[in-house]
Design a protein around this motif. Sequence first.
Motif, PDB file in Angstrom:
ATOM      1  N   TYR A   1       0.841  -1.194   0.000  1.00  0.00           N
ATOM      2  CA  TYR A   1       0.000   0.000   0.000  1.00  0.00           C
ATOM      3  C   TYR A   1       0.877   1.246   0.000  1.00  0.00           C
ATOM      4  CZ  TYR A   1       1.093  -0.429   4.965  1.00  0.00           C
ATOM      5  OH  TYR A   1       1.751  -0.581   6.160  1.00  0.00           O
TER       6      TYR A   1
ATOM      7  N   CYS B   1      -9.187  -6.216   1.944  1.00  0.00           N
ATOM      8  CA  CYS B   1      -8.245  -5.177   1.527  1.00  0.00           C
ATOM      9  C   CYS B   1      -8.954  -3.825   1.404  1.00  0.00           C
ATOM     10  CB  CYS B   1      -7.611  -5.567   0.198  1.00  0.00           C
ATOM     11  SG  CYS B   1      -6.447  -4.364  -0.439  1.00  0.00           S
TER      12      CYS B   1
ATOM     13  N   VAL C   1      -8.350  -0.237   3.586  1.00  0.00           N
ATOM     14  CA  VAL C   1      -8.096   1.060   2.956  1.00  0.00           C
ATOM     15  C   VAL C   1      -9.157   2.070   3.379  1.00  0.00           C
ATOM     16  CG1 VAL C   1      -8.015   2.283   0.745  1.00  0.00           C
ATOM     17  CG2 VAL C   1      -6.847   0.085   0.997  1.00  0.00           C
TER      18      VAL C   1
END
Length: 128
Positions: free
Chosen positions: A56, A84, A88
């Motif tokens: 990331y 995921c 985020v």
Amino acid sequence: MLRGKQVLPQSEYSILSREIERLNLGADVVIAGFHGAEPIIVRLDCLGETHWEDNYSVVGTGTDIALAFLCQNSYDDDMPLHECLFRVFEAKAAAQRNRTVGPVTAFEILINGRGRFDISNDFFKLLN
């Protein structure tokens, strides 16, 4: 052709050279994609330095807050996409504690060989 050193007086060349070295681009940029089958994430910082990122990358005034959330977990190639995306989203929501980070959030998912995709409004509501 670079000729500044040949045509400028040494003092002027030195001043201009120092000014260029201190140049701030005013923004960081994240570039993500694939090199063959290998995913890559590259961050170009405001001073022009290149950073090869793992898993990331974060830019903006909420960077420190977002990184504090993202670094709490391990990442691997077998991670489900929804997990995921949640990580985020969670990091972005936390970063909004910084008074200069706005509420707008957008996702773009890159899948090697298949293209770019957005998430549905329903999934975004679920994340929220």
